[in-house]
Design a protein around this motif. Sequence first.
Motif, PDB file in Angstrom:
ATOM      1  N   THR A  13       0.825  -1.318   0.035  1.00 49.12           N
ATOM      2  CA  THR A  13      -0.161  -0.176  -0.103  1.00 49.12           C
ATOM      3  C   THR A  13       0.888   1.310  -0.002  1.00 49.12           C
ATOM      4  O   THR A  13       1.850   1.481   0.739  1.00 49.12           O
ATOM      5  CB  THR A  13      -1.044   0.147   1.291  1.00 49.12           C
ATOM      6  N   PRO A  14       0.662   2.232  -0.747  1.00 49.90           N
ATOM      7  CA  PRO A  14       1.387   3.326  -0.905  1.00 49.90           C
ATOM      8  C   PRO A  14       1.231   4.066   0.313  1.00 49.90           C
ATOM      9  O   PRO A  14       0.434   4.187   1.000  1.00 49.90           O
ATOM     10  CB  PRO A  14       0.663   4.371  -1.965  1.00 49.90           C
ATOM     11  N   GLY A  15       2.482   4.595   0.903  1.00 50.06           N
ATOM     12  CA  GLY A  15       2.686   5.352   2.230  1.00 50.06           C
ATOM     13  C   GLY A  15       3.136   4.321   3.185  1.00 50.06           C
ATOM     14  O   GLY A  15       3.926   4.940   4.545  1.00 50.06           O
ATOM     15  N   LEU A  16       3.183   3.096   2.930  1.00 49.83           N
ATOM     16  CA  LEU A  16       3.741   1.969   4.131  1.00 49.83           C
ATOM     17  C   LEU A  16       5.240   1.891   3.782  1.00 49.83           C
ATOM     18  O   LEU A  16       5.833   2.108   2.541  1.00 49.83           O
ATOM     19  CB  LEU A  16       3.205   0.761   3.876  1.00 49.83           C
ATOM     20  N   SER A  17       6.107   1.548   4.714  1.00 45.49           N
ATOM     21  CA  SER A  17       7.397   1.342   4.280  1.00 45.49           C
ATOM     22  C   SER A  17       7.880  -0.132   5.082  1.00 45.49           C
ATOM     23  O   SER A  17       7.329  -0.509   5.927  1.00 45.49           O
ATOM     24  CB  SER A  17       8.467   2.434   5.079  1.00 45.49           C
ATOM     25  N   LEU A  42       0.818  -7.878  14.630  1.00 46.84           N
ATOM     26  CA  LEU A  42      -0.049  -7.919  13.324  1.00 46.84           C
ATOM     27  C   LEU A  42      -1.201  -9.153  13.521  1.00 46.84           C
ATOM     28  O   LEU A  42      -0.805 -10.176  13.554  1.00 46.84           O
ATOM     29  CB  LEU A  42       0.628  -8.231  11.946  1.00 46.84           C
ATOM     30  N   LYS A  43      -2.314  -8.811  13.588  1.00 46.10           N
ATOM     31  CA  LYS A  43      -3.433  -9.728  13.518  1.00 46.10           C
ATOM     32  C   LYS A  43      -3.988  -9.362  11.876  1.00 46.10           C
ATOM     33  O   LYS A  43      -4.126  -8.506  11.535  1.00 46.10           O
ATOM     34  CB  LYS A  43      -4.795  -9.593  14.368  1.00 46.10           C
ATOM     35  N   ALA A  44      -3.904 -10.718  11.155  1.00 48.65           N
ATOM     36  CA  ALA A  44      -3.759 -10.159   9.573  1.00 48.65           C
ATOM     37  C   ALA A  44      -4.957 -10.903   9.100  1.00 48.65           C
ATOM     38  O   ALA A  44      -5.552 -11.991   9.570  1.00 48.65           O
ATOM     39  CB  ALA A  44      -2.827 -10.801   8.989  1.00 48.65           C
ATOM     40  N   LEU A  93       1.367  -1.100  14.930  1.00 49.33           N
ATOM     41  CA  LEU A  93       2.605  -0.766  14.189  1.00 49.33           C
ATOM     42  C   LEU A  93       2.624  -1.236  12.765  1.00 49.33           C
ATOM     43  O   LEU A  93       2.914  -0.631  11.959  1.00 49.33           O
ATOM     44  CB  LEU A  93       3.836  -0.860  14.863  1.00 49.33           C
ATOM     45  N   MET A  94       2.358  -2.573  12.912  1.00 43.78           N
ATOM     46  CA  MET A  94       2.564  -3.370  11.467  1.00 43.78           C
ATOM     47  C   MET A  94       1.061  -3.392  10.773  1.00 43.78           C
ATOM     48  O   MET A  94       0.032  -3.360  11.292  1.00 43.78           O
ATOM     49  CB  MET A  94       2.843  -4.921  11.611  1.00 43.78           C
ATOM     50  N   TRP A 120       7.905 -10.578   4.897  1.00 38.66           N
ATOM     51  CA  TRP A 120       8.184  -9.102   4.684  1.00 38.66           C
ATOM     52  C   TRP A 120       7.061  -8.399   5.316  1.00 38.66           C
ATOM     53  O   TRP A 120       5.874  -8.526   4.976  1.00 38.66           O
ATOM     54  CB  TRP A 120       8.287  -8.667   3.123  1.00 38.66           C
ATOM     55  N   PHE A 121       7.610  -7.596   6.214  1.00 41.79           N
ATOM     56  CA  PHE A 121       6.397  -6.775   7.055  1.00 41.79           C
ATOM     57  C   PHE A 121       6.657  -5.283   6.723  1.00 41.79           C
ATOM     58  O   PHE A 121       7.750  -4.535   6.664  1.00 41.79           O
ATOM     59  CB  PHE A 121       6.616  -6.880   8.660  1.00 41.79           C
TER      60      PHE A 121
END
Length: 239
Positions: free
Chosen positions: A63-67, A162-164, A201-202, A236-237
């Motif tokens: 997603t754009p904006g995430l690093s 992260l709950k995914a 955070l994630m 990859w997080f």
Amino acid sequence: MASFSRTNITLTLAILLLSFVCSTQALSIKRLNPQLAGRNRPINLSAFHVPLSNGSASLPSPTPGLSLKAITLGRGTQNYTCAAGSTAAPVAIGAKADLLDVTPFLSLVSPSQAQSILNLLTSYLVSFDFGVITKTSIPILGKHIFDAAGVPVFDLGKKGYLKAKKIANIAAPKTACKGADGKGDGAIDWLTLTEAPGSTLMKEVYRVETAGGKAPASCGGGAARNIEVQYATQYWFFG
């Protein structure tokens, strides 16, 4: 026998390298080897790019904006269950894995070299006695489990939780490692998962470069039982 020995020797060297790097970071690296001192620097993870294509299909881009926040090697089991007398395919009931932190290794080589090495490691990692790995100095960044509600959870400690939920999947490449020593029922899908309520955070995680983990095609009858299938992968997080 030659293939088995070569596989174990190659992974042993990789494990020793990662173990050495992690150990020296806890000591005075300048005192041990001044040539390595310049490489013991913060990692610019923006130079690394998550694999998205299996050669014929692709996962969506982050997603754009995430690093990128962390790259780990996951090693554990994909878990399935079979009802008594069932000849249907085993039913997936979750997974569990340790997440090995490979960040210390990334500063030793270029991003392209590091990604090439990481892409090879999962095929070796699935064949290796995980108990040996846990006795090295390679840090375990976190754990991956499924909670009581069947939600995949990635606990990275201070780095995040992260709950995914899955938003995309593609088949592993046809050349992917099928399982330990190259034997097994195949490599599990590559995935994109996004945050569910309760995450901190994630925001997203990608499961790529998978090795093993796929269940047999049929339960084959017999008694009710659970099945654990060894697997390795990259996670990859992003946050």
